[in-house]
Design a protein around this motif. Structure first.
Motif, mmCIF file in Angstrom:
data_model
loop_
_atom_site.group_PDB
_atom_site.id
_atom_site.type_symbol
_atom_site.label_atom_id
_atom_site.label_comp_id
_atom_site.label_asym_id
_atom_site.label_seq_id
_atom_site.Cartn_x
_atom_site.Cartn_y
_atom_site.Cartn_z
ATOM 1 N N ILE A 1 0.830 -1.207 0.000
ATOM 2 C CA ILE A 1 0.000 0.000 0.000
ATOM 3 C C ILE A 1 0.866 1.259 0.000
ATOM 4 N N GLY A 2 1.866 1.316 0.893
ATOM 5 C CA GLY A 2 2.698 2.504 1.000
ATOM 6 C C GLY A 2 3.474 2.801 -0.266
ATOM 7 N N ASN A 3 4.110 1.799 -0.850
ATOM 8 C CA ASN A 3 4.903 2.041 -2.057
ATOM 9 C C ASN A 3 4.035 2.268 -3.284
ATOM 10 N N SER A 4 2.846 1.664 -3.342
ATOM 11 C CA SER A 4 1.938 1.932 -4.457
ATOM 12 C C SER A 4 1.477 3.389 -4.430
ATOM 13 N N GLY B 1 0.382 14.378 -1.892
ATOM 14 C CA GLY B 1 -0.356 13.137 -1.722
ATOM 15 C C GLY B 1 -1.755 13.362 -1.181
ATOM 16 N N LEU B 2 -1.892 14.246 -0.210
ATOM 17 C CA LEU B 2 -3.209 14.556 0.343
ATOM 18 C C LEU B 2 -4.094 15.235 -0.699
ATOM 19 N N ALA B 3 -3.505 16.111 -1.515
ATOM 20 C CA ALA B 3 -4.281 16.779 -2.563
ATOM 21 C C ALA B 3 -4.770 15.776 -3.604
ATOM 22 N N SER C 1 7.086 10.750 3.336
ATOM 23 C CA SER C 1 5.993 11.598 3.825
ATOM 24 C C SER C 1 6.460 12.640 4.836
ATOM 25 N N THR C 2 7.695 12.538 5.321
ATOM 26 C CA THR C 2 8.205 13.584 6.209
ATOM 27 C C THR C 2 8.485 14.880 5.456
#
Length: 319
Positions: A44-47, A292-294, A283-284
């Motif tokens: 999930i994270g890398n995708s 990513g949030l947008a 994400s830091t």
């Protein structure tokens, strides 16, 4: 990756290694839970990371796209294929041929490509070759695919010579040596000097140059995604320390005795953990996180707008 066989039992359609001990029920359950968590988070994270890097690249600064994308692809493939392969190996108590040989090859390819991508990222960050359009920048762009090809070449040699056996400690198929210390020494030294030691030297030397403020890296944008490189390097070295220790123990054993059981298991678990940590490290970076949030918010708004009825025409009725 490399190990020594004590007793090997091969069936018609399987390649099995009878190791020093067997997992207890509690150990098996703990390993299954850890691998499931690492596989789900890694995929999930890398995708999501790869999606943001490709679709939102204009929303955050990043001068060195190629090594970042190469590293994310390596982590995604490792989580998708190797972690799931280890999970299935624990549940089925082994790996069958030809999947056994394929897993051994893929493990070597992903290790080589990941350390190669980090080394190229460190070199680019220290020298600033992304600012130029010279031949050097094109060479650096081709270095990432070259690290994948190098992994395929060196990983294919044990498959061709049938040096692959299943290691229950590593939960994957690995290279085993029955009675030839000289062959083992030549292959491991050549492989490590080209695929591991050279990138490791580049990582350490370029990281020191960048930390000292030398070269062009001192003028880099602190908001650029490459600012997370020190964290990527630190956690990569931390997660692959058990792997390096197990290989050094093997090289120092003239009787071909492998590293202790728990070190080999820890080396696999920690290498999978690194694939989970990298998306968290990305994400830091504030701009990357906001992009990513947008992307997530715009996708949600589009899905809502498509599912809800929309008023398009209003007719007035006269009595």
């Amino acid at each position: 990756m490399f190990d020594v066989a004590a007793d090997v039992t091969e069936g018609a359609n399987s390649t099995t290694f009878v190791s020093e001990r067997s997992w207890t029920q509690v150990e098996r359950l703990v390993l299954v839970a850890v691998l499931v968590l690492e596989m789900v988070l890694g995929v999930i994270g890398n995708s999501l990371t790869l999606l943001v890097k490709i679709m939102c690249r204009d929303r955050f600064p990043c001068k060195y796209w190629v090594p970042f994308v190469s590293l994310t692809l390596s982590d995604l493939c490792s989580s998708l294929l190797l972690t799931s392969g280890s999970l299935l190996a624990i549940l089925t108590k082994g790996q069958r041929s030809p999947w056994c040989e394929v897993v051994s090859l893929l493990k070597f390819v992903f290790i080589t490509s990941s350390i190669g991508s980090i080394a190229i990222l460190c070199v680019q960050r220290a020298t600033g070759v992304a600012y130029t359009r010279s031949a050097v920048s094109h060479v650096m762009a081709m270095a990432c695919p070259a690290s994948w090809v190098t992994g395929v070449v060196f990983g294919s040699i044990p498959v061709v010579y049938h040096w692959i056996r299943y290691d229950q400690a590593e939960m994957l198929c690995a290279v085993f040596w029955m009675n030839s210390y000289s062959d083992m020494l030549v292959y491991i030294l050549c492989t490590f000097s080209i695929c591991i030691f050279l990138p490791f030297l580049l990582i350490i030397s370029c990281s020191l140059v960048t930390a000292a403020g030398c070269g062009t890296s001192r003028d880099s944008d602190p908001d650029d995604l490459c600012s997370v490189t020190p964290l990527v390097v630190v956690f990569y070295l931390f997660c692959y320390t058990p792997f390096a220790v197990s290989e050094l123990i093997l090289l120092g054993s003239l009787d071909l005795s492998p590293a202790p059981y728990w070190i080999r298991t820890l080396s696999s678990v920690m290498s999978y953990l690194d694939c989970v940590l990298n998306p968290i490290i990305y994400s830091t970076n504030r701009d990357f996180r906001e992009a990513g949030l947008a992307l997530f918010w715009s996708t949600c708004r589009k899905s809502i707008s498509l599912s809800d009825p929309v008023l398009t025409v209003m007719n007035r009725l006269e009595m």
